[in-house]
Scaffold this motif. Structure first.
Motif, PDB file in Angstrom:
ATOM      1  N   ASN A 123       9.161   6.131  -5.986  1.00 51.40           N
ATOM      2  CA  ASN A 123       8.775   5.948  -4.592  1.00 51.40           C
ATOM      3  C   ASN A 123       7.473   5.169  -4.494  1.00 51.40           C
ATOM      4  O   ASN A 123       7.333   4.237  -3.695  1.00 51.40           O
ATOM      5  CB  ASN A 123       8.634   7.323  -3.935  1.00 51.40           C
ATOM      6  CG  ASN A 123       8.374   7.231  -2.450  1.00 51.40           C
ATOM      7  OD1 ASN A 123       8.768   6.282  -1.799  1.00 51.40           O
ATOM      8  ND2 ASN A 123       7.690   8.224  -1.923  1.00 51.40           N
ATOM      9  N   ARG A 124       6.494   5.536  -5.348  1.00 51.79           N
ATOM     10  CA  ARG A 124       5.199   4.873  -5.350  1.00 51.79           C
ATOM     11  C   ARG A 124       5.323   3.416  -5.774  1.00 51.79           C
ATOM     12  O   ARG A 124       4.748   2.514  -5.159  1.00 51.79           O
ATOM     13  CB  ARG A 124       4.281   5.627  -6.314  1.00 51.79           C
ATOM     14  CG  ARG A 124       2.902   5.066  -6.542  1.00 51.79           C
ATOM     15  CD  ARG A 124       1.978   5.445  -5.429  1.00 51.79           C
ATOM     16  NE  ARG A 124       2.001   4.476  -4.351  1.00 51.79           N
ATOM     17  CZ  ARG A 124       1.535   4.702  -3.146  1.00 51.79           C
ATOM     18  NH1 ARG A 124       1.040   5.866  -2.840  1.00 51.79           N
ATOM     19  NH2 ARG A 124       1.566   3.769  -2.218  1.00 51.79           N
ATOM     20  N   VAL A 125       6.075   3.167  -6.852  1.00 54.68           N
ATOM     21  CA  VAL A 125       6.239   1.800  -7.353  1.00 54.68           C
ATOM     22  C   VAL A 125       6.932   0.927  -6.314  1.00 54.68           C
ATOM     23  O   VAL A 125       6.523  -0.211  -6.052  1.00 54.68           O
ATOM     24  CB  VAL A 125       7.035   1.800  -8.676  1.00 54.68           C
ATOM     25  CG1 VAL A 125       7.462   0.392  -9.047  1.00 54.68           C
ATOM     26  CG2 VAL A 125       6.192   2.396  -9.793  1.00 54.68           C
ATOM     27  N   THR A 126       7.987   1.457  -5.709  1.00 52.51           N
ATOM     28  CA  THR A 126       8.715   0.685  -4.694  1.00 52.51           C
ATOM     29  C   THR A 126       7.801   0.308  -3.538  1.00 52.51           C
ATOM     30  O   THR A 126       7.801  -0.841  -3.073  1.00 52.51           O
ATOM     31  CB  THR A 126       9.911   1.503  -4.172  1.00 52.51           C
ATOM     32  OG1 THR A 126      10.777   1.808  -5.269  1.00 52.51           O
ATOM     33  CG2 THR A 126      10.688   0.719  -3.129  1.00 52.51           C
ATOM     34  N   ALA A 127       7.029   1.269  -3.064  1.00 54.43           N
ATOM     35  CA  ALA A 127       6.122   0.995  -1.943  1.00 54.43           C
ATOM     36  C   ALA A 127       5.043  -0.009  -2.326  1.00 54.43           C
ATOM     37  O   ALA A 127       4.702  -0.902  -1.535  1.00 54.43           O
ATOM     38  CB  ALA A 127       5.490   2.296  -1.466  1.00 54.43           C
ATOM     39  N   ASP A 128       4.496   0.117  -3.531  1.00 53.24           N
ATOM     40  CA  ASP A 128       3.441  -0.804  -3.956  1.00 53.24           C
ATOM     41  C   ASP A 128       3.963  -2.233  -4.081  1.00 53.24           C
ATOM     42  O   ASP A 128       3.298  -3.183  -3.652  1.00 53.24           O
ATOM     43  CB  ASP A 128       2.852  -0.342  -5.291  1.00 53.24           C
ATOM     44  CG  ASP A 128       1.959   0.883  -5.140  1.00 53.24           C
ATOM     45  OD1 ASP A 128       1.556   1.175  -4.002  1.00 53.24           O
ATOM     46  OD2 ASP A 128       1.675   1.539  -6.157  1.00 53.24           O
ATOM     47  N   ALA A 198       1.061   8.528   4.519  1.00 48.65           N
ATOM     48  CA  ALA A 198       2.028   9.298   5.303  1.00 48.65           C
ATOM     49  C   ALA A 198       3.454   8.823   5.046  1.00 48.65           C
ATOM     50  O   ALA A 198       4.391   9.631   4.989  1.00 48.65           O
ATOM     51  CB  ALA A 198       1.697   9.186   6.788  1.00 48.65           C
ATOM     52  N   MET A 199       3.638   7.523   4.879  1.00 49.16           N
ATOM     53  CA  MET A 199       4.972   7.000   4.574  1.00 49.16           C
ATOM     54  C   MET A 199       5.456   7.505   3.216  1.00 49.16           C
ATOM     55  O   MET A 199       6.623   7.889   3.052  1.00 49.16           O
ATOM     56  CB  MET A 199       4.950   5.479   4.608  1.00 49.16           C
ATOM     57  CG  MET A 199       6.278   4.826   4.202  1.00 49.16           C
ATOM     58  SD  MET A 199       7.676   5.353   5.234  1.00 49.16           S
ATOM     59  CE  MET A 199       7.281   4.484   6.763  1.00 49.16           C
ATOM     60  N   GLN A 200       4.554   7.517   2.215  1.00 51.12           N
ATOM     61  CA  GLN A 200       4.931   8.029   0.898  1.00 51.12           C
ATOM     62  C   GLN A 200       5.277   9.516   0.975  1.00 51.12           C
ATOM     63  O   GLN A 200       6.244   9.965   0.351  1.00 51.12           O
ATOM     64  CB  GLN A 200       3.791   7.813  -0.102  1.00 51.12           C
ATOM     65  CG  GLN A 200       3.458   6.364  -0.370  1.00 51.12           C
ATOM     66  CD  GLN A 200       4.698   5.553  -0.633  1.00 51.12           C
ATOM     67  OE1 GLN A 200       5.514   5.894  -1.467  1.00 51.12           O
ATOM     68  NE2 GLN A 200       4.853   4.480   0.107  1.00 51.12           N
ATOM     69  N   ALA A 201       4.489  10.261   1.727  1.00 54.96           N
ATOM     70  CA  ALA A 201       4.783  11.685   1.884  1.00 54.96           C
ATOM     71  C   ALA A 201       6.130  11.894   2.564  1.00 54.96           C
ATOM     72  O   ALA A 201       6.909  12.776   2.186  1.00 54.96           O
ATOM     73  CB  ALA A 201       3.670  12.356   2.682  1.00 54.96           C
ATOM     74  N   THR A 202       6.417  11.057   3.554  1.00 51.55           N
ATOM     75  CA  THR A 202       7.706  11.168   4.251  1.00 51.55           C
ATOM     76  C   THR A 202       8.863  10.919   3.296  1.00 51.55           C
ATOM     77  O   THR A 202       9.836  11.686   3.256  1.00 51.55           O
ATOM     78  CB  THR A 202       7.764  10.162   5.416  1.00 51.55           C
ATOM     79  OG1 THR A 202       6.706  10.436   6.335  1.00 51.55           O
ATOM     80  CG2 THR A 202       9.097  10.253   6.138  1.00 51.55           C
ATOM     81  N   ARG A 203       8.759   9.862   2.502  1.00 50.78           N
ATOM     82  CA  ARG A 203       9.836   9.545   1.565  1.00 50.78           C
ATOM     83  C   ARG A 203      10.014  10.644   0.526  1.00 50.78           C
ATOM     84  O   ARG A 203      11.132  11.092   0.263  1.00 50.78           O
ATOM     85  CB  ARG A 203       9.547   8.215   0.875  1.00 50.78           C
ATOM     86  CG  ARG A 203       9.661   7.001   1.784  1.00 50.78           C
ATOM     87  CD  ARG A 203       9.255   5.750   1.039  1.00 50.78           C
ATOM     88  NE  ARG A 203       9.435   4.554   1.853  1.00 50.78           N
ATOM     89  CZ  ARG A 203       9.050   3.338   1.477  1.00 50.78           C
ATOM     90  NH1 ARG A 203       8.461   3.160   0.310  1.00 50.78           N
ATOM     91  NH2 ARG A 203       9.242   2.302   2.269  1.00 50.78           N
ATOM     92  N   MET A 310      -2.300  -3.749   0.752  1.00 52.80           N
ATOM     93  CA  MET A 310      -2.233  -4.590  -0.439  1.00 52.80           C
ATOM     94  C   MET A 310      -3.292  -4.212  -1.478  1.00 52.80           C
ATOM     95  O   MET A 310      -3.007  -4.151  -2.679  1.00 52.80           O
ATOM     96  CB  MET A 310      -2.410  -6.059  -0.046  1.00 52.80           C
ATOM     97  CG  MET A 310      -1.323  -6.626   0.819  1.00 52.80           C
ATOM     98  SD  MET A 310      -1.694  -8.338   1.290  1.00 52.80           S
ATOM     99  CE  MET A 310      -0.413  -8.662   2.502  1.00 52.80           C
ATOM    100  N   ILE A 311      -4.528  -3.992  -1.034  1.00 51.22           N
ATOM    101  CA  ILE A 311      -5.617  -3.735  -1.981  1.00 51.22           C
ATOM    102  C   ILE A 311      -5.394  -2.445  -2.769  1.00 51.22           C
ATOM    103  O   ILE A 311      -5.464  -2.455  -4.002  1.00 51.22           O
ATOM    104  CB  ILE A 311      -6.972  -3.725  -1.240  1.00 51.22           C
ATOM    105  CG1 ILE A 311      -7.290  -5.133  -0.698  1.00 51.22           C
ATOM    106  CG2 ILE A 311      -8.082  -3.262  -2.169  1.00 51.22           C
ATOM    107  CD1 ILE A 311      -8.542  -5.207   0.137  1.00 51.22           C
ATOM    108  N   PRO A 312      -5.092  -1.287  -2.128  1.00 57.51           N
ATOM    109  CA  PRO A 312      -4.825  -0.083  -2.934  1.00 57.51           C
ATOM    110  C   PRO A 312      -3.599  -0.241  -3.835  1.00 57.51           C
ATOM    111  O   PRO A 312      -3.595   0.267  -4.969  1.00 57.51           O
ATOM    112  CB  PRO A 312      -4.595   1.008  -1.875  1.00 57.51           C
ATOM    113  CG  PRO A 312      -5.248   0.503  -0.643  1.00 57.51           C
ATOM    114  CD  PRO A 312      -5.096  -0.979  -0.685  1.00 57.51           C
TER     115      PRO A 312
END
Length: 548
Positions: A123-128, A198-203, A310-312
């Motif tokens: 989930n984290r990799v996809t979002a990043d 919040a989006m990551q938490a939702t997913r 983008m930066i984080p």
């Protein structure tokens, strides 16, 4: 910003030509837009002036009108080409970035990998990666193209109109929108981070809710899990509303900036025309060019809210892209012999897990590690696989320190089957071919036969038997045997087994270990054993004794 610059450089490395084409087309689009509006303003003003002067009949309207049509059509075609070039290049660059990210992850310490939660990590990799797709499309290319067009437009105004108008328009658009951008991205940083979190938490919570819904229902926690999902959605909506409000305010700031520059160009052009320094038609060029340049800074509105994501994302992705150590030796083991010399290991500041150990394992031998649970058997297997470095002693394979062997050599010669099996949703054949992508169907059946799973699957759909998420559809023992079936396909020189018969009855355990040895007669097998069925198959037993 250093991490973002590094990611930008990596994205551009393999697609320089495509991005250069995209940049050239983006500049062309903006230049044609500026030229179209500037020419239209000059044309309308000059035609009106000619009519007022009574020479409208001889005024050439065909040349300018043809150029207006050419610029309008050419701008549309250039915009289409720029979209194709930049989006295609970005997709290819992001694909390579994903591969680099996963390759870098493989070099991480095994214990770090073991602690990863698959759902949360993916989930984290996809979002990043999704956040980084805007680095080129919405930040770098639009920014560079906009600055280039502003500079060219200012130069054209210097030549065609007047230096004063060129300075007002050029410096105004070069400085003021950048100030708006810097202020906006600073204000948007916190809300952007909150929206992303919040989006990551939702997913993550939604995935956990779906995958664990049966357990949550049994324990009466389903409504609580649903409430957690709703709470994350609400937090995301709140943060997104703040970002949307900020984008509107910054957009208003950009609009006011453009209007102010245009007003200055109008006043200066009118003053110069009244003084006879330039004609009204030339003054109109400056005014309409100032209006048209508003398009060059339009992407700032979108970028200032996204740069907070983008930066984080770049800070998280960049460290994982580190290449494997360059000094790793390219030696290939001459003789596949595993040797441990006075090896031990400790966790943190605690005592060593076991007393210093000497071990020699040659081709065709089976050696079983015995000892109490938590005594270091799995740790020893990881050191033999090159995934852990011993605190003391030396581990060599084929005469070379195993920790110095390159990954491709380790993958070619050493296979490890850990306690936890790893199966994917798909067919049995697809699960087996994770170990040997080019394996034939006959080879797959032979591997299944080695672990006594061929008859079980023959009664179903054979190699096309479909498994669900994490191998759902198979019992624990069947899943364990399917994972073990990958070993004969790899044909490693060294096979490391961590409690390989867990979940199997005694007869099946004997049959599986016998089948593996028959399928891999020259493979050296080192296993962590805790059952008599496993120790009975070993040529030698090596007890791990605690330190005193």
């Amino acid at each position: 910003m250093t991490a973002l610059f590094r990611i930008t450089r990596l994205l551009l490395q393999g697609e320089r030509r495509a991005f250069l084409r995209g940049f050239a087309l983006a500049v062309t689009v903006l230049l044609m837009g500026v030229a179209l509006l500037g020419l239209s303003g000059w044309f309308i003003t000059a035609a009106a002036a000619a009519g007022l002067a009574g020479i409208g009949a001889v005024f050439n309207v065909f040349g300018p009108s043809a150029m207006v049509r050419f610029l309008a059509l050419g701008r549309t075609a250039a915009r289409y080409g720029e979209r194709l070039a930049t989006h295609d290049a970005t997709l290819r660059a992001l694909s390579r970035l994903r591969v680099r990210l996963l390759q870098g992850l493989l070099t991480s310490p095994y214990r770090a990998l073991e602690r990863l939660r698959a759902n949360a990590f993916l989930n984290r990799v996809t979002a990043d990666i999704d956040a980084l797709d805007g680095v080129a499309l919405r930040l770098l290319l639009p920014g560079l193209a906009g600055m280039a067009v502003i500079a060219l437009a200012a130069l054209a105004l210097w030549v065609l109109v007047h230096p004063a108008v060129a300075l007002v328009v050029g410096l105004g658009y070069a400085i003021l929108p950048n100030l708006v951008f810097l202020l906006g991205q600073r204000l948007a940083r916190r809300s952007s981070r909150r929206a992303e979190a919040a989006m990551q938490a939702t997913r993550s919570r939604m995935i956990d809710l779906v995958t664990a819904r049966e357990d949550l229902t049994v324990f009466g926690q389903l409504q609580t899990a649903r409430a957690h999902v709703a709470e994350a959605i609400s937090r995301h909506a709140t943060a997104q509303d703040r970002l949307d409000g900020l984008e509107r305010r910054m957009g208003l700031g950009l609009d006011l900036t453009g209007a102010g520059i245009t007003a200055l160009a109008l006043g200066m052009g009118a003053s110069l025309a009244q003084a006879g320094t330039i004609t009204p038609a030339e003054a109109a060029i400056g005014i309409f060019v100032a209006l048209a340049l508003g398009e060059t800074v339009a992407p700032v509105r979108r970028a200032l809210t996204e740069i907070g994501r983008m930066i984080p994302a770049a800070r998280r992705v960049a460290p994982a892209l580190a290449a494997p150590p360059a000094d790793r030796r390219r030696a290939t083991p001459d003789t596949p012999i595993l040797r441990l010399e006075q090896v031990t290991y400790r966790r943190g500041d605690g005592a060593p897990l076991f007393a210093p150990l000497d071990l020699l394992l040659g081709p065709g031998e089976t050696l079983a590690l015995t000892g109490p649970s938590g005594g270091g058997k799995s740790t020893l297997l990881l050191m033999a696989a090159g995934q852990l470095t011993p605190d003391m002693g030396r581990v060599t394979f084929g005469g070379h320190p195993v920790i110095d062997l390159p990954d491709e050599i380790l993958h070619q010669h050493i296979a490890m089957v850990p306690q936890r099996h790893a199966l994917i949703a798909g067919t049995v054949a697809e699960n087996l071919r994770l170990a040997a992508p080019e394996a034939t169907e006959d080879a797959l059946w032979q591997a299944l036969k080695a672990v006594h799973l061929d008859r079980t699957l023959a009664d179903r759909a054979g190699l096309e038997t479909r498994l669900g998420f994490r191998g759902a559809g198979m019992s624990g023992g069947e899943a364990r045997r399917l994972v073990l079936a990958r070993a004969p396909l790899r044909r490693p020189a060294l096979l490391l087994l961590d409690e390989p018969t867990e979940g199997l009855d005694s007869a099946t355990a004997h049959a599986v270990l016998t089948g593996l040895r028959r399928a891999l007669p020259r493979t050296a097998i080192l296993m962590a054993a805790h059952r008599p069925e496993e120790t009975d198959q070993a040529d030698r037993l090596v007890p791990l004794t605690a330190t005193t």
